[in-house]
Design a protein around this motif. Structure first.
Motif: not given
Lengths: 230, 230
Positions: B139-151, B169-177
């Motif tokens: 899960i740690d790796y998946a979260v890292w990949r999602l945050r990375n990819k969102a960038g 849209l900004r709120a969902v980016y803020e939540t992910v990042l």
């Protein structure tokens, strides 16, 4: 022939290992392939690989099967993707594929310990022979990932010797990316980087002397996130 | 207990599926976990998943086991990594892990067809319970990949309904990042993008009316290269 739901699933490991080699005076991005000596696809070329053993980790299996088939030991090894389409082999085989880099100065040194070296040959990634299984698709994806990653990391340094000039570094990026890069932009981009450490030595020859650099070994070639510490 | 070289290797598929859900008036990046009802790790929480069948592809197996354990169907599904360390399970299990996104408006609609829904619960990715196997690491790796990819991609749109305001849209980016983004910078960056299509409708409410956008469906959420066509 579609397998039944409870047929055995076998797990293989294969590696796409890149190196930059000189061919007819030109630097070329190349990979070694192994000619198959039995069915299926006897006589076709395939990625180096083999079966995963129950008592070895995935990365170790990639290294072992690569060494057994080609005698090569990578300077960088990273998991690429797992391929498991039903029709990729006559029986059900899931292949965990790694991609790897081999420093250009180490290619020739590493040919001992291969049983049948005549069954191993290097190929230009842009001029591949007929390939077994879905290995053409796998190689296409590996090349795409390498080119992509070269755009945002210093991964291409894994193809160079320890020390290099900026022109040599640019040449390897050009070979990987398959396009020319502007020399002064490249120099500007790299010279300020913390990853690049200037030495006090210079390469002399037919051109004006060029400073020799090495990479800061404290900076990883690419960020693997939480995987890096596993 | 180390397995022997020729012990059987079993292949499992698991999925880390993210959604943004509201908890105590706050948007939170969450994943569903399944409580284990047998050994090993009975009573611990684990990722949704199951055994790969010989007659199904990897992505289909991820979708099937996700549906069987949680009733959820992802809006985006992508292979994450294959985990195969020797000590991750008492017997030798290689787990092909996918990561997935679920649109926030579809979470509640998809709870039918689960046998034991009391064994499924959603958790804040930053506040996880005790996990079975190496699932915490996964899960740690998946979260890292999602945050990375969102960038660098518009992947976070896979968490939103079809239509949304820029603030949503900004709120969902803020939540992910996991950090605040400057509203005017965000607006400038996104408004010129070809991926974003303005509608002629506005969201009205307690604030001033906000234009409703949708994504251009001809642009993929993320570039998968040669894999995208497979």
């Amino acid at each position: 022939m579609t397998p039944a739901a409870d047929d055995p699933i076998r797990v293989a490991v294969s590696t796409v290992i890149f190196s930059v080699r000189t061919r007819e005076d030109r630097d070329v991005l190349m990979i070694p392939l192994v000619r198959r000596t039995r069915d299926p696809f006897v006589g076709s070329w395939a990625l180096p690989g083999g079966w995963l053993a129950s008592d070895e980790g995935l990365g170790l299996a990639a290294g072992r099967t690569l060494a057994e088939t080609t005698g090569l030991a990578p300077s960088w090894l990273e998991q690429l993707y797992t391929f498991g389409d039903l029709d990729r082999s006559p029986s059900r085989v899931v292949s965990i594929v790694y991609w790897a880099l081999l420093r250009s100065d180490l290619v020739e040194a590493q040919r001992e310990a291969v049983d049948a070296p005549e069954n191993v040959a290097w190929f230009d990634v842009d001029d591949l022979p007929q390939l077994a299984f879905d290995h053409r698709h796998i190689i296409d994806y590996a090349v795409w990932r390498l080119r992509n990653k070269a755009g945002y990391s210093r991964i291409a340094a894994g193809l160079l010797p320890d020390e290099f000039t900026l022109a040599e570094l640019r040449a390897v990026y050009e070979t990987v990316l398959g396009r020319r890069l502007d020399p002064s932009n490249f120099r500007r981009l790299l010279e300020g980087s913390e990853a690049l450490v200037p030495t006090e030595r210079f390469r002399t020859g037919s051109h004006r002397p060029a400073r020799i650099f090495r990479y800061n070994s404290e900076v990883e070639l690419a960020d693997l996130g939480p995987l890096g510490s596993s």
